[in-house]
Design a protein around this motif. Structure first.
Motif, PDB file in Angstrom:
ATOM      1  N   SER A  61       0.860  -1.229   0.151  1.00 46.55           N
ATOM      2  CA  SER A  61       0.113  -0.100  -0.117  1.00 46.55           C
ATOM      3  C   SER A  61       0.828   1.259  -0.131  1.00 46.55           C
ATOM      4  O   SER A  61       0.659   2.331  -0.727  1.00 46.55           O
ATOM      5  CB  SER A  61      -1.037   0.016   1.085  1.00 46.55           C
TER       6      SER A  61
ATOM      7  N   TYR B  26       2.209   1.767  -3.390  1.00 51.18           N
ATOM      8  CA  TYR B  26       1.196   2.180  -4.408  1.00 51.18           C
ATOM      9  C   TYR B  26       1.155   3.597  -4.188  1.00 51.18           C
ATOM     10  O   TYR B  26       0.746   4.576  -4.947  1.00 51.18           O
ATOM     11  CB  TYR B  26      -0.031   1.501  -4.039  1.00 51.18           C
ATOM     12  N   ASN B  27       1.006   4.178  -2.792  1.00 50.78           N
ATOM     13  CA  ASN B  27       0.528   5.458  -2.461  1.00 50.78           C
ATOM     14  C   ASN B  27       1.781   6.539  -2.676  1.00 50.78           C
ATOM     15  O   ASN B  27       1.434   7.819  -2.863  1.00 50.78           O
ATOM     16  CB  ASN B  27       0.223   5.592  -1.030  1.00 50.78           C
TER      17      ASN B  27
ATOM     18  N   THR C 224       4.334   7.461  -8.128  1.00 52.92           N
ATOM     19  CA  THR C 224       3.453   7.840  -9.289  1.00 52.92           C
ATOM     20  C   THR C 224       3.251   7.021 -10.194  1.00 52.92           C
ATOM     21  O   THR C 224       2.186   6.562 -10.640  1.00 52.92           O
ATOM     22  CB  THR C 224       4.045   9.288  -9.764  1.00 52.92           C
TER      23      THR C 224
ATOM     24  N   THR D 262       3.981   3.807 -10.208  1.00 48.11           N
ATOM     25  CA  THR D 262       3.132   2.545  -9.741  1.00 48.11           C
ATOM     26  C   THR D 262       1.821   2.569  -9.537  1.00 48.11           C
ATOM     27  O   THR D 262       1.071   1.771 -10.072  1.00 48.11           O
ATOM     28  CB  THR D 262       3.889   1.909  -8.468  1.00 48.11           C
ATOM     29  N   ALA D 263       1.355   3.725  -9.183  1.00 50.72           N
ATOM     30  CA  ALA D 263       0.048   4.082  -8.838  1.00 50.72           C
ATOM     31  C   ALA D 263      -0.574   4.366 -10.349  1.00 50.72           C
ATOM     32  O   ALA D 263      -1.905   3.836 -10.588  1.00 50.72           O
ATOM     33  CB  ALA D 263      -0.191   5.326  -8.418  1.00 50.72           C
TER      34      ALA D 263
ATOM     35  N   GLU E  69      -3.910   1.482 -11.097  1.00 49.43           N
ATOM     36  CA  GLU E  69      -5.074   2.023 -11.455  1.00 49.43           C
ATOM     37  C   GLU E  69      -5.541   1.936 -13.007  1.00 49.43           C
ATOM     38  O   GLU E  69      -6.612   1.342 -13.223  1.00 49.43           O
ATOM     39  CB  GLU E  69      -5.138   3.550 -11.124  1.00 49.43           C
TER      40      GLU E  69
ATOM     41  N   LEU F  63      -3.538  -5.005  -7.305  1.00 53.66           N
ATOM     42  CA  LEU F  63      -2.523  -4.503  -6.095  1.00 53.66           C
ATOM     43  C   LEU F  63      -1.681  -5.342  -5.283  1.00 53.66           C
ATOM     44  O   LEU F  63      -0.616  -5.424  -5.191  1.00 53.66           O
ATOM     45  CB  LEU F  63      -3.483  -3.164  -5.434  1.00 53.66           C
TER      46      LEU F  63
ATOM     47  N   SER G 207       9.854   1.202  -6.802  1.00 58.88           N
ATOM     48  CA  SER G 207       8.574   2.068  -6.282  1.00 58.88           C
ATOM     49  C   SER G 207       9.315   2.909  -5.210  1.00 58.88           C
ATOM     50  O   SER G 207       8.863   4.048  -5.012  1.00 58.88           O
ATOM     51  CB  SER G 207       7.379   1.159  -5.842  1.00 58.88           C
TER      52      SER G 207
END
Length: 433
Positions: A47, A50-51, A54, A56-57, A61, A101, A198
């Motif tokens: 998480s 992912y957060n 940029t 990876t997100a 998504e 994810l 990441s």
């Protein structure tokens, strides 16, 4: 007279090894923790990546949206009406996102009172579940639910839920995952090999942000000219300097020195690094490239990411070819995992011959170009695309679905998010299917 010289080199402390994901089967608990750097931190680490990254997100998504497409349907109109009532589209979309994810996803499956017919599927955040040890059993029979596995007080209030097809309970957990070597209870996301990249991308962003906020400071050597202190004192000084000036959070900080005598003041020698901006640029581009490779992104343009080298003579050619490869090599395998799992669950739950499929989300520019080349309409091209992505699972001797009265006589529990956190809520189903 020879004077002693003693200096230390500071570097980032901590575990610098590559992340290795393990299932802790030796734990004293009745469930299996899933961790990377600690006891049970896999879902938290993923998480965070992912957060904070940029690229990876954007990949997660974008691919999750393509997996879900325009929704999941049945090719049999008489069953599709029932399907939309027992399997909400939003819950499928959330499960598709979790699968991309985390590499794992889960549904709550609710049965009628006789345990002969499935009446509802609901998504449940997979990070709130842990698999029970199999002990001498041939397969996982239960999962443990907890809102926060980092809170020992909440762990004491965990809820035990049977796995699908292991009980006669009204609620069971249907787990969705892919095969991963050396793991049994869980699976890994397909992009796990780029987890460290990441983190690199996130740390670069953190470095530049703190440099801008604190002012730019070059790499320096700090000389303490007041003699060589005792080892314990020297260690204390080193720890203080390390805490203040190392790491991306401390980029650009300044130093302040108080001295009794100018002769013993610290001297600071600036160590110039040639082409430092080029090195940062190279690391950023390399990290982004590795992330894209791990997600099997054939063209970054599909997700709004522009790179220097696209590998195609034109954007139109790139979009068409890249999307075709991405759909076949990346999107379809994810869709097949979900379709096969749901198809099996529906078959066991009293619905034969579901004939599930995902309505594909294809860029309009590609559909228009294909329609122009083939002389078909955009709708006809879209229908052909959907026909090519059928569920590979086949059920022998399948009959017509029987959408009988499956409304429960008692309230069922549904996982929800609210202002007070995550919880199970009572929900009455009164509509007859």
């Amino acid at each position: 007279m020879n004077k002693a010289v003693n200096f230390s080199i500071f570097g980032q402390r901590g575990n610098n090894s590559l992340p290795i994901v393990t299932e802790d089967t030796r734990t004293r608990y009745g469930w299996i923790p899933f961790g990377i750097n600690g006891h049970d931190d896999f879902f938290d680490a993923v998480s965070i990546a992912y957060n904070q990254s940029t690229t990876t997100a954007a990949c997660i998504e974008g691919i999750a949206d393509l997996i879900f497409g325009k929704g999941i349907y049945s090719k049999r109109p008489e069953f599709d009406t029932t399907l939309q009532k027992i399997l909400p589209q939003e819950d499928v979309k959330r499960a598709a996102f979790d699968l991309k994810l985390f590499g794992n996803a889960a549904f709550q499956v609710y049965w009628n009172d006789e345990h002969t017919k499935i009446i509802k599927f609901y998504h449940i955040p997979v990070q709130t579940l842990r698999a029970e040890k199999i002990y001498d059993n041939p397969k996982i029979e239960n999962y443990y639910y907890c809102v926060d596995w980092n809170d020992q007080r909440k762990i004491r209030d965990k809820k035990k839920i049977p796995a699908f097809e292991t009980s006669n309970e009204k609620m069971e957990i249907l787990w969705v995952k892919n095969y991963t070597p050396n793991l049994y209870y869980y699976s890994l996301p397909d992009w796990i090999s780029s987890l460290q990249y990441s983190i690199v991308e996130a740390e670069l962003s953190n470095l530049h942000t703190n440099n801008i906020l604190n002012g730019f400071l070059p790499m320096v050597m700090l000389n303490m000219n007041s003699g060589i202190p005792a080892p314990e004192e020297r260690q204390t000084i080193e720890d203080l300097l390390y805490a203040k000036f190392t790491g991306t959070n401390n980029a650009g900080k300044f130093m302040l020195s108080f001295n009794d005598d100018p002769a013993t003041k610290p001297t600071i020698d600036v160590i110039q690094i040639d082409n430092l901006h080029e090195k940062f640029s190279y690391v950023a581009e390399y990290a982004q490239d590795r992330i894209l490779v791990s997600h099997r992104v054939t063209s970054p343009l599909l997700f709004g990411i522009r790179t220097q080298n696209n590998g195609f003579s034109s954007q139109s050619e790139e979009m068409k070819t890249a999307f075709s490869i991405l759909q076949t090599m990346t999107i379809a395998p994810f869709q097949n995992i979900i379709l096969n799992t749901l198809d099996y669950a529906l078959t066991m739950g009293g619905y034969d011959n579901a004939e599930l499929y995902f309505e594909q989300l294809t860029p309009l520019a590609i559909l228009s170009q294909q329609a122009e080349e083939t002389g078909q309409t955009v709708a006809e091209v879209a229908d052909e695309t959907n026909d090519q992505m059928e569920n590979p699972a086949t059920i022998e001797d399948a009959g017509d679905a029987d959408p009988q009265d499956i409304a429960p006589d008692e309230p069922i529990e549904r996982f929800e998010f609210g202002l007070s956190g995550a919880f199970f809520n009572k929900e009455y189903t009164t509509e007859k299917l």
